[in-house]
Design a protein around this motif. Structure first.
Motif, PDB file in Angstrom:
ATOM      1  N   SER A 155       0.057  -7.738  -0.713  1.00 10.26           N
ATOM      2  CA  SER A 155      -0.232  -8.739  -1.739  1.00 10.26           C
ATOM      3  C   SER A 155      -1.722  -9.014  -1.885  1.00 10.26           C
ATOM      4  CB  SER A 155       0.519 -10.039  -1.434  1.00 10.26           C
ATOM      5  OG  SER A 155       0.108 -10.579  -0.193  1.00 10.26           O
ATOM      6  N   HIS A 162       3.860 -16.072  -6.580  1.00 13.74           N
ATOM      7  CA  HIS A 162       4.628 -16.173  -5.340  1.00 13.74           C
ATOM      8  C   HIS A 162       5.726 -17.200  -5.553  1.00 13.74           C
ATOM      9  CE1 HIS A 162       5.143 -15.771  -0.935  1.00 13.74           C
ATOM     10  NE2 HIS A 162       5.573 -17.018  -1.034  1.00 13.74           N
ATOM     11  N   SER A 170       5.876 -12.633  -2.599  1.00 15.32           N
ATOM     12  CA  SER A 170       4.781 -12.350  -3.526  1.00 15.32           C
ATOM     13  C   SER A 170       5.216 -11.278  -4.521  1.00 15.32           C
ATOM     14  CB  SER A 170       3.539 -11.873  -2.774  1.00 15.32           C
ATOM     15  OG  SER A 170       3.032 -12.902  -1.948  1.00 15.32           O
TER      16      SER A 170
END
Length: 206
Positions: A130, A153, A158
């Motif tokens: 992420s 998120h 995420s």
């Protein structure tokens, strides 16, 4: 090196399970038109080496256990459609972004939202990836060079979104994508180098 501009959709015509490995045969007349033993071809974003060419426009590759573990190739069977790209020529156009064919992880398609002119696909990321994904940045999804159109998120983890035009949907296997499908992800290599250099404080790291 690759650019993430898919040349054709190929089809897996054979899959042999080996000891901690697999052997795939893929039909791809375009990418095999000038291919030779030892050439590199990206299959769903995974750089693989041609070990044999077949008379019907196909090629065979061996996939080791590490690659099967880190990509979605282990889940593909005979008849699966895959994105194919030959290694970039030194005198070719650089239409996508720097793609190494080294998959960083596997994401999961969480949502598909069609509109009249494009389709938005949301993909849940492995946690370790992420930090490399930013809005308007580049990412490779199943070998396709794409621009990140959104990040976020939620309870599912995420995620990032990509917006696909009709041409991309027509000429890559993302047009057949379904919620729950795994996809190979490769983050922008520049982001990884920047992180490494920042962590090292600009000094040699022995």
């Amino acid at each position: 090196m690759f650019t993430g501009i898919v040349e054709e959709r190929g089809t897996i015509t054979a899959k042999d399970e080996l000891a901690e490995a697999a052997r795939l045969t893929v039909r791809g007349p375009t990418v095999t038109s000038d291919a030779a033993f030892g050439d590199s071809i990206a299959v769903n974003g995974v750089c693989l080496t041609v070990t044999e060419l077949t008379d019907d426009g196909g090629f065979t590759v061996d996939v080791m256990a590490e690659t099967l573990r880190r990509s979605s190739l282990a889940d593909l069977g005979v008849g699966a459609t895959v994105n194919l790209e030959r290694a970039m020529r030194a005198d070719g156009r650089f239409g996508g972004h720097i793609v190494q064919g080294h998959v960083d992880g596997v994401g999961t398609i969480a949502a598909i939202s069609p509109t009249p002119n494009w389709t938005v696909i949301r993909i849940v990321l492995p946690p370790a990836l992420s930090r490399y994904v930013v809005e308007k940045g580049s990412i490779t999804v199943d070998g396709v060079s794409l621009t990140v159109s959104g990040v976020g998120h939620d309870d599912g983890g995420s995620w990032f979104e990509i917006s696909l035009i009709p041409t991309t949907l027509e000429h890559t296997n993302l047009g057949q994508a379904q919620v729950g499908n795994p996809v190979n992800l490769e983050a922008d290599v520049i982001a990884k180098y920047v992180e490494r250099l920042t962590a090292a404080g600009g000094k040699d790291n022995d």
